[in-house]
Design a protein around this motif. Structure first.
Motif, short mmCIF file in Angstrom:
data_model
loop_
_atom_site.label_atom_id
_atom_site.label_comp_id
_atom_site.label_asym_id
_atom_site.label_seq_id
_atom_site.Cartn_x
_atom_site.Cartn_y
_atom_site.Cartn_z
N UNK A 43 0.68 -1.12 -0.02
CA UNK A 43 -0.11 0.00 -0.15
C UNK A 43 0.76 1.22 -0.15
N UNK A 44 0.48 2.12 -0.93
CA UNK A 44 1.21 3.50 -0.85
C UNK A 44 0.20 4.51 -0.31
N UNK A 45 0.51 4.90 0.77
CA UNK A 45 -0.45 5.83 1.58
C UNK A 45 0.03 7.42 1.37
N UNK A 46 -0.82 8.19 0.51
CA UNK A 46 -0.28 9.55 0.19
C UNK A 46 -0.71 10.64 1.26
N UNK A 47 0.45 11.34 1.83
CA UNK A 47 0.21 12.25 2.74
C UNK A 47 1.16 13.48 2.60
N UNK B 142 3.96 8.18 2.10
CA UNK B 142 4.46 9.32 1.58
C UNK B 142 4.30 10.65 2.43
N UNK B 143 5.09 11.33 2.71
CA UNK B 143 4.73 12.62 3.28
C UNK B 143 5.53 13.85 2.99
N UNK C 51 3.78 12.60 -8.69
CA UNK C 51 5.16 12.64 -8.29
C UNK C 51 5.27 12.08 -6.83
N UNK C 52 4.32 12.14 -6.03
CA UNK C 52 4.36 11.74 -4.67
C UNK C 52 4.22 9.97 -5.12
N UNK C 53 3.25 9.75 -5.73
CA UNK C 53 3.16 8.38 -5.94
C UNK C 53 4.48 7.72 -6.58
N UNK D 225 3.78 -7.42 -5.51
CA UNK D 225 3.27 -8.03 -6.74
C UNK D 225 1.97 -7.00 -7.19
N UNK D 226 1.26 -6.78 -6.16
CA UNK D 226 0.02 -5.57 -6.29
C UNK D 226 0.43 -4.56 -5.48
N UNK D 227 -0.18 -3.05 -5.91
CA UNK D 227 -0.10 -2.01 -5.05
C UNK D 227 -1.40 -1.41 -5.20
N UNK D 228 -1.70 -0.86 -3.94
CA UNK D 228 -2.82 -0.16 -3.57
C UNK D 228 -2.35 1.32 -3.38
#
Ligand code: CTP
Ligand code: MG
Length: 241
Positions: free
Chosen positions: A5-9, A52-53, A86-88, A98-101
């Motif tokens: 999981x990529x959590x964007x903050x 990501x902060x 860009x953050x992603x 293998x999978x990304x959320x």
């Protein structure tokens, strides 16, 4: 199977007009971004979280959120970029699943059910986004705010996150974006699925049923609504336990 999981903050929350960036404002007993991290931390299929902060918020996030609430699936806290895409991209370089959320840290009201559906449909289709049919009629307007078209509402969906992909599909799309930018193309992106539509390998994006509760905390009144939804979620998880 590993799911990251990529959590964007890393946003500045300018529409919130608050001294504290909106992802760190308290709702209920916790900061906004806590709730999404908690949902990924608790999900059995999620093996790692990349948070990501803001560039100067890495230590703050580590101490006041990740360490404090023992989110031990957070494998990396990385600075984001000026634009969301860009953050992603910065987060994606650390992904080993293998999978990304990809998820907006400003959407606290996600549930295990929703994550289950997103993971299953990413496996089935390669790419899916949480979304709901729009409730309002939508008008396309011109620069002077005159209506130019009324698209058929039954074909319109409101896009949410998580947006989930086979990781190789998303990294491939970012490579395509890099090539386009290097050639001086002007690219405007508001979501990850759009990137995959433009620069992917042709994989189509499947809509996964999200929830009308899965709001993005954007303006001050959203904090009040999120507080109500989150209190309700707590109650129902209490009932289920
Ligand atoms: N985001 C990010 N990096 C950016 C911009 C946004 O990680 N450069 C994140 C935000 O932190 C948020 C999510 O992407 O969790 C959705 O963006 P948005 O709601 O637009 O948040 P902000 O950009 O922070 O808010 P605003 O547009 O009002 O400034
Ligand atoms: Mg923004």
């Amino acid at each position: 199977m590993k799911v990251s999981a990529i959590v964007l903050a890393a946003g500045k929350g300018s529409r919130m007009h608050s001294a504290v960036h909106k992802q760190y404002i308290r709702v209920g007993d916790y900061p906004v971004v806590y709730y999404a991290l908690k949902a990924f931390q608790n999900h059995p299929d999620v093996t790692e979280i990349i948070l990501v902060v803001g560039a100067d918020e890495v230590e703050y996030a580590r101490e006041t959120i990740v360490n404090r609430y023992h989110f031990d699936k957070v494998r990396m806290i990385t600075p984001g970029g000026r634009e969301r895409w860009e953050s992603v991209k910065f987060g994606l370089q650390y992904v080993t699943g293998e999978y990304v959320m990809v998820h907006d840290g400003a959407r606290p009201c996600i549930t295990k059910d929703l994550l289950d559906r997103c993971i299953a449909e990413a496996q089935n289709y390669g790419a899916c986004v949480a979304a709901m049919p729009v409730k309002d009629t939508i008008k396309q307007v011109d620069a002077e705010y005159f209506s130019v078209a009324t698209p058929d509402r039954s074909t319109l969906w409101q896009i949410q996150t998580p947006q989930s992909f086979r990781t190789s599909l998303l990294t491939g799309a970012y490579e395509g974006l890099d090539r386009a930018l290097a050639q001086g193309e002007n690219v405007k992106l508001t979501d990850d699925a759009q990137l995959v539509e433009q620069f992917g390998d042709g994989t189509r994006i499947r809509m996964t049923e999200g929830s009308y509760r899965n709001i993005k905390v954007t303006t001050p009144e959203d904090l009040e609504i999120a507080a109500i939804f989150l209190a309700g979620q707590e109650e129902s998880s209490f009932e289920n336990s």
